[in-house]
Design a protein around this motif. Structure first.
Motif, PDB file in Angstrom:
ATOM      1  N   ALA A  96      20.901   7.213  -6.619  1.00 22.95           N
ATOM      2  CA  ALA A  96      19.498   7.206  -7.037  1.00 22.95           C
ATOM      3  C   ALA A  96      19.103   5.852  -7.609  1.00 22.95           C
ATOM      4  CB  ALA A  96      19.249   8.310  -8.056  1.00 22.95           C
ATOM      5  N   ALA A  97      19.944   5.295  -8.467  1.00 23.27           N
ATOM      6  CA  ALA A  97      19.619   4.030  -9.134  1.00 23.27           C
ATOM      7  C   ALA A  97      19.471   2.896  -8.128  1.00 23.27           C
ATOM      8  CB  ALA A  97      20.689   3.696 -10.166  1.00 23.27           C
ATOM      9  N   ARG A  98      20.410   2.798  -7.192  1.00 23.73           N
ATOM     10  CA  ARG A  98      20.338   1.690  -6.230  1.00 23.73           C
ATOM     11  C   ARG A  98      19.173   1.848  -5.263  1.00 23.73           C
ATOM     12  NH1 ARG A  98      22.980   3.232  -1.352  1.00 23.73           N
ATOM     13  NH2 ARG A  98      24.691   4.734  -1.514  1.00 23.73           N
ATOM     14  N   MET A  99      18.853   3.097  -4.898  1.00 25.38           N
ATOM     15  CA  MET A  99      17.718   3.320  -4.002  1.00 25.38           C
ATOM     16  C   MET A  99      16.395   2.975  -4.671  1.00 25.38           C
ATOM     17  SD  MET A  99      18.332   4.202  -0.863  1.00 25.38           S
ATOM     18  CE  MET A  99      16.802   5.004  -0.344  1.00 25.38           C
ATOM     19  N   ILE A 100      16.210   3.432  -5.901  1.00 22.98           N
ATOM     20  CA  ILE A 100      14.957   3.152  -6.602  1.00 22.98           C
ATOM     21  C   ILE A 100      14.806   1.656  -6.837  1.00 22.98           C
ATOM     22  CG2 ILE A 100      13.602   3.588  -8.680  1.00 22.98           C
ATOM     23  CD1 ILE A 100      13.919   6.015  -6.805  1.00 22.98           C
ATOM     24  N   ASP A 101      15.902   0.974  -7.161  1.00 22.05           N
ATOM     25  CA  ASP A 101      15.851  -0.486  -7.341  1.00 22.05           C
ATOM     26  C   ASP A 101      15.453  -1.176  -6.040  1.00 22.05           C
ATOM     27  OD1 ASP A 101      16.561  -0.362  -9.992  1.00 22.05           O
ATOM     28  OD2 ASP A 101      18.655  -0.937  -9.676  1.00 22.05           O
ATOM     29  N   ALA A 102      16.042  -0.738  -4.931  1.00 20.29           N
ATOM     30  CA  ALA A 102      15.723  -1.345  -3.638  1.00 20.29           C
ATOM     31  C   ALA A 102      14.270  -1.095  -3.261  1.00 20.29           C
ATOM     32  CB  ALA A 102      16.650  -0.794  -2.557  1.00 20.29           C
ATOM     33  N   MET A 103      13.775   0.105  -3.515  1.00 24.14           N
ATOM     34  CA  MET A 103      12.377   0.430  -3.221  1.00 24.14           C
ATOM     35  C   MET A 103      11.441  -0.437  -4.055  1.00 24.14           C
ATOM     36  SD  MET A 103      12.769   4.600  -3.031  1.00 24.14           S
ATOM     37  CE  MET A 103      10.997   4.939  -2.889  1.00 24.14           C
ATOM     38  N   ALA A 104      11.731  -0.566  -5.347  1.00 23.55           N
ATOM     39  CA  ALA A 104      10.870  -1.353  -6.238  1.00 23.55           C
ATOM     40  C   ALA A 104      10.863  -2.821  -5.830  1.00 23.55           C
ATOM     41  CB  ALA A 104      11.344  -1.194  -7.679  1.00 23.55           C
ATOM     42  N   ASP A 105      12.032  -3.361  -5.495  1.00 22.68           N
ATOM     43  CA  ASP A 105      12.092  -4.767  -5.090  1.00 22.68           C
ATOM     44  C   ASP A 105      11.352  -5.000  -3.785  1.00 22.68           C
ATOM     45  OD1 ASP A 105      13.534  -5.417  -7.328  1.00 22.68           O
ATOM     46  OD2 ASP A 105      15.470  -5.594  -6.299  1.00 22.68           O
ATOM     47  N   ALA A 106      11.520  -4.100  -2.816  1.00 26.10           N
ATOM     48  CA  ALA A 106      10.829  -4.255  -1.536  1.00 26.10           C
ATOM     49  C   ALA A 106       9.320  -4.203  -1.732  1.00 26.10           C
ATOM     50  CB  ALA A 106      11.281  -3.161  -0.563  1.00 26.10           C
ATOM     51  N   TRP A 107       8.872  -3.319  -2.600  1.00 23.41           N
ATOM     52  CA  TRP A 107       7.437  -3.211  -2.899  1.00 23.41           C
ATOM     53  C   TRP A 107       6.935  -4.501  -3.546  1.00 23.41           C
ATOM     54  CZ3 TRP A 107       4.207   1.202  -2.259  1.00 23.41           C
ATOM     55  CH2 TRP A 107       2.919   1.057  -2.807  1.00 23.41           C
TER      56      TRP A 107
ATOM     57  N   GLU B  54       0.814  -1.214   0.000  1.00 25.13           N
ATOM     58  CA  GLU B  54       0.000   0.000   0.000  1.00 25.13           C
ATOM     59  C   GLU B  54       0.848   1.265   0.000  1.00 25.13           C
ATOM     60  OE1 GLU B  54      -3.007  -0.080   3.075  1.00 25.13           O
ATOM     61  OE2 GLU B  54      -3.162  -2.261   2.918  1.00 25.13           O
ATOM     62  N   ARG B  55       1.864   1.303   0.861  1.00 27.42           N
ATOM     63  CA  ARG B  55       2.745   2.461   0.942  1.00 27.42           C
ATOM     64  C   ARG B  55       4.166   2.002   1.255  1.00 27.42           C
ATOM     65  NH1 ARG B  55      -0.650   6.833   4.685  1.00 27.42           N
ATOM     66  NH2 ARG B  55      -2.555   6.842   3.415  1.00 27.42           N
ATOM     67  N   LEU B  56       5.106   2.879   0.964  1.00 25.24           N
ATOM     68  CA  LEU B  56       6.504   2.624   1.306  1.00 25.24           C
ATOM     69  C   LEU B  56       7.039   3.855   2.028  1.00 25.24           C
ATOM     70  CD1 LEU B  56       9.255   0.979  -0.831  1.00 25.24           C
ATOM     71  CD2 LEU B  56       9.710   3.178   0.261  1.00 25.24           C
ATOM     72  N   HIS B  57       7.699   3.636   3.158  1.00 24.69           N
ATOM     73  CA  HIS B  57       8.195   4.732   3.986  1.00 24.69           C
ATOM     74  C   HIS B  57       9.715   4.643   4.099  1.00 24.69           C
ATOM     75  CE1 HIS B  57       3.974   5.090   5.281  1.00 24.69           C
ATOM     76  NE2 HIS B  57       4.015   3.784   5.474  1.00 24.69           N
ATOM     77  N   LEU B  58      10.403   5.709   3.703  1.00 27.25           N
ATOM     78  CA  LEU B  58      11.845   5.809   3.907  1.00 27.25           C
ATOM     79  C   LEU B  58      12.070   6.535   5.227  1.00 27.25           C
ATOM     80  CD1 LEU B  58      13.168   6.826   0.350  1.00 27.25           C
ATOM     81  CD2 LEU B  58      13.003   4.528   1.356  1.00 27.25           C
TER      82      LEU B  58
ATOM     83  N   VAL C  39       5.665  -0.988   3.568  1.00 26.33           N
ATOM     84  CA  VAL C  39       7.089  -1.286   3.655  1.00 26.33           C
ATOM     85  C   VAL C  39       7.778  -0.137   4.390  1.00 26.33           C
ATOM     86  CG1 VAL C  39       9.208  -1.723   2.365  1.00 26.33           C
ATOM     87  CG2 VAL C  39       7.002  -2.476   1.427  1.00 26.33           C
ATOM     88  N   VAL C  40       8.670  -0.451   5.308  1.00 29.64           N
ATOM     89  CA  VAL C  40       9.535   0.544   5.945  1.00 29.64           C
ATOM     90  C   VAL C  40      10.975   0.218   5.570  1.00 29.64           C
ATOM     91  CG1 VAL C  40      10.512   1.347   8.137  1.00 29.64           C
ATOM     92  CG2 VAL C  40       8.039   1.136   7.883  1.00 29.64           C
ATOM     93  N   ILE C  41      11.686   1.216   5.052  1.00 25.46           N
ATOM     94  CA  ILE C  41      13.106   1.078   4.746  1.00 25.46           C
ATOM     95  C   ILE C  41      13.861   2.106   5.586  1.00 25.46           C
ATOM     96  CG2 ILE C  41      14.903   1.246   2.996  1.00 25.46           C
ATOM     97  CD1 ILE C  41      12.870   0.462   0.886  1.00 25.46           C
ATOM     98  N   VAL C  42      14.730   1.635   6.465  1.00 23.09           N
ATOM     99  CA  VAL C  42      15.511   2.525   7.320  1.00 23.09           C
ATOM    100  C   VAL C  42      16.852   2.780   6.637  1.00 23.09           C
ATOM    101  CG1 VAL C  42      16.438   2.941   9.617  1.00 23.09           C
ATOM    102  CG2 VAL C  42      14.379   1.532   9.344  1.00 23.09           C
ATOM    103  N   SER C  43      17.106   4.024   6.306  1.00 27.40           N
ATOM    104  CA  SER C  43      18.281   4.374   5.510  1.00 27.40           C
ATOM    105  C   SER C  43      18.943   5.627   6.076  1.00 27.40           C
ATOM    106  CB  SER C  43      17.872   4.546   4.040  1.00 27.40           C
ATOM    107  OG  SER C  43      18.978   4.769   3.202  1.00 27.40           O
ATOM    108  N   HIS C  44      19.548   6.402   5.211  1.00 29.89           N
ATOM    109  CA  HIS C  44      20.383   7.543   5.591  1.00 29.89           C
ATOM    110  C   HIS C  44      19.945   8.804   4.854  1.00 29.89           C
ATOM    111  CE1 HIS C  44      23.223   4.566   7.312  1.00 29.89           C
ATOM    112  NE2 HIS C  44      22.801   3.838   6.288  1.00 29.89           N
ATOM    113  N   GLN C  45      20.449   9.940   5.299  1.00 37.34           N
ATOM    114  CA  GLN C  45      19.993  11.217   4.749  1.00 37.34           C
ATOM    115  C   GLN C  45      20.195  11.328   3.240  1.00 37.34           C
ATOM    116  OE1 GLN C  45      22.240  15.020   5.024  1.00 37.34           O
ATOM    117  NE2 GLN C  45      20.615  15.653   6.428  1.00 37.34           N
TER     118      GLN C  45
END
Length: 206
Positions: A123-134, A4-8, A142-148
C-alpha cells in the motif's frame, strides 16, 4: 494545471501454460488474447487526455503498456514501486503448494500475509508512486500499468478499508481500469472501475 485523473490498469492475460504463480519471474509475457485485452483497455481511455504513462518493469506490464504508448505517443516510465509483490510460492502451482505440509508454515498469518510482502508495504509504495506520478504531471491523465494485488491493495488503502483480505475477493480483472481523482488535501478518491476487455484466463496472480 495539475493532473486530472489517474488510472491504475492491470496487465492483460499472461501466457502461462504450466499455471504457476509467476510473481516476478522473468519470461512471462502476454498471450495473444492478452494483447487484445490491452488494446481494449487503451481504447477505453481513448477519449481521455493521457499525458503520462508509468508501468511496472515486468515483461507483462511493459507489453500491456504498448497500446497506450502507441495511442498517446508516450514513452513508458518504469517504476519498481508498482511491481508485483514478492511471494514465497513463486514458480509453484498453488493448488499443489498449499496441500504440501512443508508449506503450511507460510500460511500461518493471512493478515500480514506470512507468505509474502506485507500488505502495508504494498500500500505504501503504491500510494507513493501514485502521488509522485500525479505531481510530475502538469495536465491531463496518468496511466499506471500494474498488477492485481498492488491495484487492489491501493483501492483498500484509499477507501480506508482493512488491507488484510483473501485474494479470491479482489475486484481487479485482467486489463481492468480503476480510476482516481485527487482532493485538495492530496488524498485520492476512487471515481470509477471498468472491465473493457473480455474475460481472460486469470491464472498466476499473487
Amino acid at each position: 494545471m495539475p493532473a486530472e485523473r489517474l488510472h491504475l490498469v492491470r496487465h492483460g492475460e499472461v501466457h502461462n501454460p504450466t499455471r504457476v504463480l509467476y510473481e516476478r519471474i522473468d519470461g512471462f509475457g502476454l498471450s495473444e488474447a492478452g494483447r487484445g485485452m490491452t488494446r481494449a483497455a487503451a481504447g477505453y481511455l481513448a477519449d481521455r487526455p493521457v499525458t503520462r504513462l508509468v508501468c511496472s518493469p515486468l515483461q507483462r506490464t511493459q507489453e500491456s503498456a504498448e497500446p497506450f504508448a502507441e495511442q498517446f505517443g508516450l514513452t513508458p516510465v518504469l517504476d519498481e514501486r508498482v511491481v508485483e509483490p514478492w511471494n514465497s510460492f513463486a514458480g509453484k502451482r498453488m493448488k499443489r503448494a498449499v496441500l504440501n505440509p512443508l508449506n503450511w508454515r507460510l500460511l500461518i498469518d493471512p493478515s500480514k500475509p506470512s507468505w509474502g510482502e506485507p500488505f502495508a508495504s504494498i500500500a505504501a509504495r503504491m500510494i507513493d508512486a501514485m502521488a509522485d506520478a500525479w505531481d510530475e504531471t502538469d495536465s491531463g491523465d496518468v496511466v499506471i500499468v500494474s498488477h492485481q494485488a498492488p491495484i487492489w491493495i491501493a483501492h483498500l488503502a484509499i477507501a480506508g478499508e482493512k488491507l488484510a483480505h483473501s485474494p479470491t475477493t479482489r475486484r481487479c480483472a485482467l486489463s481492468s481500469v480503476t480510476s482516481f481523482a485527487r482532493r485538495a488535501d492530496g488524498s485520492f478518491d476512487e471515481i470509477g472501475y471498468a472491465e473493457p476487455a473480455s474475460a481472460g484466463v486469470d491464472l498466476g496472480a499473487v
